[in-house]
Design a protein around this motif. Sequence first.
Motif, short mmCIF file in Angstrom:
data_model
loop_
_atom_site.label_atom_id
_atom_site.label_comp_id
_atom_site.label_asym_id
_atom_site.label_seq_id
_atom_site.Cartn_x
_atom_site.Cartn_y
_atom_site.Cartn_z
N MET A 83 0.83 -1.20 0.00
CA MET A 83 0.00 0.00 0.00
C MET A 83 0.87 1.25 0.00
N ALA A 84 0.26 2.35 -0.41
CA ALA A 84 1.01 3.59 -0.49
C ALA A 84 1.39 4.09 0.90
N THR A 85 0.57 3.76 1.91
CA THR A 85 0.82 4.29 3.25
C THR A 85 2.08 3.73 3.86
N THR A 86 2.55 2.58 3.41
CA THR A 86 3.77 2.00 3.95
C THR A 86 5.01 2.66 3.37
N GLN A 87 4.87 3.52 2.38
CA GLN A 87 6.01 4.16 1.73
C GLN A 87 6.12 5.63 2.09
N VAL A 88 5.44 6.07 3.13
CA VAL A 88 5.43 7.47 3.50
C VAL A 88 6.00 7.62 4.91
N ASN A 89 6.73 8.70 5.11
CA ASN A 89 7.30 8.98 6.42
C ASN A 89 6.30 9.79 7.24
N PRO A 90 5.79 9.26 8.34
CA PRO A 90 4.73 9.94 9.10
C PRO A 90 5.25 11.09 9.95
N THR A 91 5.60 12.18 9.30
CA THR A 91 6.07 13.37 10.01
C THR A 91 5.19 14.56 9.63
N TYR A 140 -3.34 8.50 6.86
CA TYR A 140 -2.41 7.61 7.56
C TYR A 140 -1.47 8.40 8.47
N ILE A 141 -0.88 9.51 7.93
CA ILE A 141 0.05 10.31 8.73
C ILE A 141 -0.68 10.97 9.89
N THR A 142 -1.90 11.47 9.63
CA THR A 142 -2.68 12.09 10.70
C THR A 142 -2.96 11.10 11.83
N MET A 143 -3.33 9.88 11.46
CA MET A 143 -3.59 8.86 12.48
C MET A 143 -2.31 8.54 13.26
N GLU A 147 -8.41 11.87 -10.56
CA GLU A 147 -9.61 11.58 -9.78
C GLU A 147 -9.55 10.21 -9.11
N HIS A 148 -8.98 9.22 -9.79
CA HIS A 148 -9.04 7.84 -9.29
C HIS A 148 -7.71 7.32 -8.76
N VAL A 149 -6.61 8.04 -8.99
CA VAL A 149 -5.31 7.54 -8.55
C VAL A 149 -4.62 8.53 -7.61
N MET A 150 -4.29 9.71 -8.14
CA MET A 150 -3.44 10.62 -7.38
C MET A 150 -4.15 11.21 -6.17
N ILE A 151 -5.36 11.76 -6.38
CA ILE A 151 -6.07 12.39 -5.26
C ILE A 151 -6.40 11.37 -4.16
N PRO A 152 -6.97 10.19 -4.49
CA PRO A 152 -7.19 9.20 -3.42
C PRO A 152 -5.90 8.77 -2.72
N ASP A 153 -4.79 8.70 -3.49
CA ASP A 153 -3.52 8.31 -2.89
C ASP A 153 -3.05 9.37 -1.89
N TYR A 154 -3.14 10.65 -2.26
CA TYR A 154 -2.77 11.71 -1.34
C TYR A 154 -3.67 11.70 -0.10
N GLN A 155 -4.97 11.53 -0.31
CA GLN A 155 -5.89 11.51 0.81
C GLN A 155 -5.61 10.34 1.75
N GLU A 156 -5.28 9.20 1.19
CA GLU A 156 -4.96 8.04 2.01
C GLU A 156 -3.69 8.27 2.82
N LYS A 157 -2.67 8.84 2.19
CA LYS A 157 -1.42 9.12 2.90
C LYS A 157 -1.63 10.14 4.00
N ILE A 158 -2.41 11.20 3.70
CA ILE A 158 -2.68 12.23 4.72
C ILE A 158 -3.43 11.62 5.90
N ASN A 178 0.90 8.97 18.13
CA ASN A 178 2.12 9.35 18.82
C ASN A 178 1.86 10.40 19.89
N GLU A 179 0.95 11.33 19.58
CA GLU A 179 0.63 12.37 20.56
C GLU A 179 -0.06 11.78 21.78
N ARG A 180 -0.96 10.84 21.55
CA ARG A 180 -1.62 10.17 22.69
C ARG A 180 -0.61 9.38 23.52
#
Length: 220
Positions: A1-9, A185-188, A172-183, A193-195
Amino acid sequence: MATTQVNPTRMELTRLKRKLVTALKGHKLLKDKRDELMRQFLDMVRENMTLRQQVEEGIRAANQNFVLASAVMNEPALQTALMAPKQSVTLDIAYKNVMSVEIPQFSYHTRTSNPHDIYSYGYGFTSADLDDAVKSLAEIFPQMLELAEKEKACQMMAAEIEKTRRRVNALEHVMIPDYQEKIKYITMKLDENERSTQIRLMKVKDMMIKERIEQSRAQA
């Protein structure tokens, strides 16, 4: 998944949010471009159909006149009459930008400006039907050139519409959903981490309070 390739900072989160805003703006602009291209393309197709009918009718009339001329004149005489054209045509090409599509525009000029300077033969040994056929072709030539221009424009507009449609779908079907998914994931991850940090701080605070209480009891 795309979320495993992003640095959660937080820096990565800010960068992805900017990319998402840009992608959403680009998606809207491309959709507007696609819709406008479709509108102009449909108008052009209707003009092309009307012009094609006129050209086909003119060519049909010229062919009928040629058939009549060939019935009256013998084949060698007809070929000799049409062997050396008297008039010549020079074609000029310009380009018009329509929604980032460079559409060609054709114009022409003849060797002489006299519209009747089209007969390369004498009238003594030819049929009037041949004159009508040559005149019909000369009259239909501007419409034939305009038809070629419209059909080329339709082909280029159709190619641009397909390219724009693919870009819209990719956003519409690739880039925007991918960005939203990564955002998401990082927000979660940041919230988690904050909790965790808050829990550790609370535990440290409890330990410090407990240690002070024990010190107070020992002093008492």
